[in-house]
Design a protein around this motif. Structure first.
Motif, mmCIF file in Angstrom:
data_model
loop_
_atom_site.group_PDB
_atom_site.id
_atom_site.type_symbol
_atom_site.label_atom_id
_atom_site.label_comp_id
_atom_site.label_asym_id
_atom_site.label_seq_id
_atom_site.Cartn_x
_atom_site.Cartn_y
_atom_site.Cartn_z
ATOM 1 N N GLU A 195 0.833 -1.205 0.000
ATOM 2 C CA GLU A 195 0.000 0.000 0.000
ATOM 3 C C GLU A 195 0.871 1.261 0.000
ATOM 4 O O GLU A 195 0.515 2.267 -0.623
ATOM 5 N N LEU A 196 2.037 1.189 0.670
ATOM 6 C CA LEU A 196 2.904 2.363 0.764
ATOM 7 C C LEU A 196 3.793 2.532 -0.466
ATOM 8 O O LEU A 196 4.034 3.662 -0.909
ATOM 9 N N TYR A 197 4.304 1.431 -1.008
ATOM 10 C CA TYR A 197 5.321 1.528 -2.062
ATOM 11 C C TYR A 197 4.856 0.981 -3.413
ATOM 12 O O TYR A 197 5.568 1.147 -4.408
ATOM 13 N N GLY A 198 3.728 0.317 -3.461
ATOM 14 C CA GLY A 198 3.207 -0.161 -4.733
ATOM 15 C C GLY A 198 4.102 -1.201 -5.382
ATOM 16 O O GLY A 198 4.672 -2.082 -4.719
ATOM 17 N N ASP A 199 4.247 -1.079 -6.708
ATOM 18 C CA ASP A 199 5.023 -2.064 -7.466
ATOM 19 C C ASP A 199 6.519 -1.989 -7.183
ATOM 20 O O ASP A 199 7.277 -2.858 -7.625
ATOM 21 N N GLN A 200 6.952 -0.972 -6.476
ATOM 22 C CA GLN A 200 8.378 -0.871 -6.149
ATOM 23 C C GLN A 200 8.809 -1.964 -5.175
ATOM 24 O O GLN A 200 9.974 -2.353 -5.140
ATOM 25 N N LEU A 201 7.862 -2.491 -4.398
ATOM 26 C CA LEU A 201 8.184 -3.505 -3.396
ATOM 27 C C LEU A 201 8.348 -4.873 -4.049
ATOM 28 O O LEU A 201 7.581 -5.251 -4.932
ATOM 29 N N GLN A 202 9.350 -5.612 -3.607
ATOM 30 C CA GLN A 202 9.585 -6.993 -4.044
ATOM 31 C C GLN A 202 9.886 -7.820 -2.805
ATOM 32 O O GLN A 202 10.813 -7.510 -2.051
ATOM 33 N N THR A 203 9.103 -8.871 -2.570
ATOM 34 C CA THR A 203 9.257 -9.697 -1.375
ATOM 35 C C THR A 203 10.138 -10.903 -1.684
ATOM 36 O O THR A 203 9.926 -11.599 -2.679
ATOM 37 N N SER A 244 20.814 -18.297 1.126
ATOM 38 C CA SER A 244 20.867 -16.864 1.416
ATOM 39 C C SER A 244 21.707 -16.106 0.394
ATOM 40 O O SER A 244 21.428 -14.939 0.104
ATOM 41 N N ASP A 245 22.756 -16.752 -0.161
ATOM 42 C CA ASP A 245 23.599 -16.025 -1.109
ATOM 43 C C ASP A 245 22.823 -15.650 -2.366
ATOM 44 O O ASP A 245 22.995 -14.551 -2.918
ATOM 45 N N ALA A 246 21.950 -16.553 -2.821
ATOM 46 C CA ALA A 246 21.128 -16.229 -3.988
ATOM 47 C C ALA A 246 20.142 -15.108 -3.663
ATOM 48 O O ALA A 246 19.890 -14.220 -4.490
ATOM 49 N N LEU A 247 19.592 -15.144 -2.456
ATOM 50 C CA LEU A 247 18.666 -14.079 -2.053
ATOM 51 C C LEU A 247 19.377 -12.731 -1.996
ATOM 52 O O LEU A 247 18.851 -11.709 -2.463
ATOM 53 N N ILE A 248 20.574 -12.713 -1.430
ATOM 54 C CA ILE A 248 21.322 -11.454 -1.318
ATOM 55 C C ILE A 248 21.658 -10.905 -2.699
ATOM 56 O O ILE A 248 21.561 -9.698 -2.952
ATOM 57 N N GLU A 249 22.049 -11.795 -3.604
ATOM 58 C CA GLU A 249 22.354 -11.347 -4.967
ATOM 59 C C GLU A 249 21.120 -10.743 -5.632
ATOM 60 O O GLU A 249 21.194 -9.715 -6.310
ATOM 61 N N LEU A 254 17.869 -5.865 -7.261
ATOM 62 C CA LEU A 254 16.649 -5.065 -7.123
ATOM 63 C C LEU A 254 16.978 -3.630 -6.722
ATOM 64 O O LEU A 254 16.414 -2.673 -7.268
ATOM 65 N N GLU A 255 17.869 -3.475 -5.769
ATOM 66 C CA GLU A 255 18.234 -2.121 -5.347
ATOM 67 C C GLU A 255 18.909 -1.351 -6.468
ATOM 68 O O GLU A 255 18.733 -0.136 -6.583
ATOM 69 N N SER A 256 19.700 -2.046 -7.297
ATOM 70 C CA SER A 256 20.343 -1.356 -8.417
ATOM 71 C C SER A 256 19.325 -0.861 -9.436
ATOM 72 O O SER A 256 19.619 0.057 -10.207
ATOM 73 N N ASP A 273 22.539 -14.370 7.739
ATOM 74 C CA ASP A 273 23.795 -13.846 7.208
ATOM 75 C C ASP A 273 23.853 -12.330 7.370
ATOM 76 O O ASP A 273 22.852 -11.619 7.181
ATOM 77 N N ILE A 274 25.047 -11.856 7.690
ATOM 78 C CA ILE A 274 25.229 -10.421 7.946
ATOM 79 C C ILE A 274 24.838 -9.558 6.747
ATOM 80 O O ILE A 274 24.242 -8.491 6.925
ATOM 81 N N PRO A 275 25.148 -9.945 5.498
ATOM 82 C CA PRO A 275 24.743 -9.072 4.378
ATOM 83 C C PRO A 275 23.248 -8.800 4.314
ATOM 84 O O PRO A 275 22.833 -7.770 3.774
ATOM 85 N N ILE A 276 22.428 -9.694 4.864
ATOM 86 C CA ILE A 276 20.982 -9.447 4.855
ATOM 87 C C ILE A 276 20.640 -8.219 5.696
ATOM 88 O O ILE A 276 19.695 -7.474 5.388
ATOM 89 N N LEU A 277 21.434 -7.990 6.737
ATOM 90 C CA LEU A 277 21.129 -6.898 7.655
ATOM 91 C C LEU A 277 21.350 -5.522 7.037
ATOM 92 O O LEU A 277 20.941 -4.519 7.624
ATOM 93 N N GLN A 278 21.996 -5.461 5.880
ATOM 94 C CA GLN A 278 22.263 -4.163 5.269
ATOM 95 C C GLN A 278 21.051 -3.600 4.531
ATOM 96 O O GLN A 278 21.013 -2.411 4.225
ATOM 97 N N PHE A 279 20.069 -4.452 4.259
ATOM 98 C CA PHE A 279 18.924 -4.009 3.470
ATOM 99 C C PHE A 279 17.915 -3.287 4.366
ATOM 100 O O PHE A 279 17.811 -3.565 5.567
ATOM 101 N N PRO A 280 17.144 -2.373 3.808
ATOM 102 C CA PRO A 280 16.287 -1.512 4.636
ATOM 103 C C PRO A 280 15.074 -2.214 5.216
ATOM 104 O O PRO A 280 14.531 -1.756 6.216
#
Length: 302
Positions: A195-203, A244-249, A254-256, A273-280
């Motif tokens: 509702e807040l971000y529309g199609d910009q969101l990817q789960t 998790s590595d595939a998810l992080i990639e 997506l962010e790019s 995994d620590i790299p997951i913690l960098q995402f908003p």
């Protein structure tokens, strides 16, 4: 007989000596001369060394005496100067002005520093709270896709509110007791953020076995009114990952592209995994020992 005795008494001529004896005698005389010359040289060196030692010792004693005398003169001068300065000191007490300490001053109002770390959802807090209250009412089973079609318990709504407004949409929450409840809470989060971000969101969902991912897919599909086309690695809706590595990639890509990944981590994942913690946006469910033991022993889903 007479002639034989006369021959024996005749002395031998010294000129008849052996030539080798003469050579040996000559060598002895030469060696004697060389030894005498070396002895003379050594005696001269001995005399020079004795003279050097005598002069050096006398000079060292004189130098040491001069240094001791110089240090003594320095001490006498320093003590005299110290005595002169002590006589010129003013022994009268000085007045000391005591300034008030800054701690004694009234405390000034300090701006709330927590404002800078406020949740990015505070501006949308009324909308979020209104949607969560709607989730707790009678569910709308025919709501449009990406709207929650199932009932959310009051306690679970409080967990979701805390995750959005207090944890700023990124943090871990205790498991709600079963995977189906966790999936429902994740679906509610997806509905609000859509509702807040529309199609910009990817789960992006992380669960380490196909069976767990299957439960997540069925639960999200049922709760949000989705179809199979909304799931998959190339789908614009929800992607499921066992590693998790595939998810992080995927999240980095997506962010790019200026997309906003929302990461949901299954309760059976004991390590994030620590790299997951960098995402908003990320929500990790933490199962207790009982839930993990039940899944390990019985093979039943959480």
């Amino acid at each position: 007989m007479t002639s034989g005795k006369s021959e024996a008494a005749i002395p031998r001529d010294p000129q008849g000596a052996s030539p080798s004896a003469e050579v040996f005698l000559t060598e002895l005389l030469e060696r004697r001369q060389r030894l005498l010359a070396e002895i003379g040289t050594l005696e001269q060196r001995r005399d020079r060394l004795q003279e050097d030692i005598r002069r050096h010792f006398a000079g060292s004693c004189d130098e040491l005496s001069r240094r001791v005398q110089g240090f003594q003169d320095y001490l006498v001068g320093a003590l005299q100067e110290l005595s002169d300065r002590a006589q010129t000191l003013e022994l009268a007490p000085r007045k000391v002005m005591v300034q008030p300490s800054p701690l004694d001053r009234p405390a000034e109002t300090v701006p709330d520093q927590a404002t800078g770390a406020a949740s990015p959802f505070l501006a949308d807090q009324p909308l979020i709270e209104d949607m969560i209250r709607g989730f707790q009412d009678t569910p709308d089973f025919y709501a449009p896709p990406w709207r929650l079609r199932r009932h959310l318990e009051v306690g679970h709504g409080e967990v979701l509110t805390n995750w959005l407004l207090q944890q700023q949409g990124r943090g871990a929450q205790n498991s709600l007791g079963s995977r189906s409840r966790n999936v429902l809470l994740g679906a509610a989060a997806v509905a609000i953020l859509t509702e807040l971000y529309g199609d910009q969101l990817q789960t992006l969902v992380l669960a380490s076995t196909p069976e767990r991912l299957g439960q997540w897919r069925r639960g999200l599909q049922d709760s949000l009114g989705l179809t199979r086309e909304d799931f998959g690695p190339n789908a614009n809706g929800i992607s499921l990952f066992e590693r998790s590595d595939a998810l992080i990639e995927r999240a980095d890509r997506l962010e790019s592209r200026d997309r906003l990944p929302l990461i949901l981590v299954d309760a059976a994942e004991q390590v994030v995994d620590i790299p997951i913690l960098q995402f908003p946006l990320w929500l990790a469910f933490a199962a207790d020992g009982r839930e993990l033991a039940m899944e390990d022993l019985d093979g039943d889903p959480l």
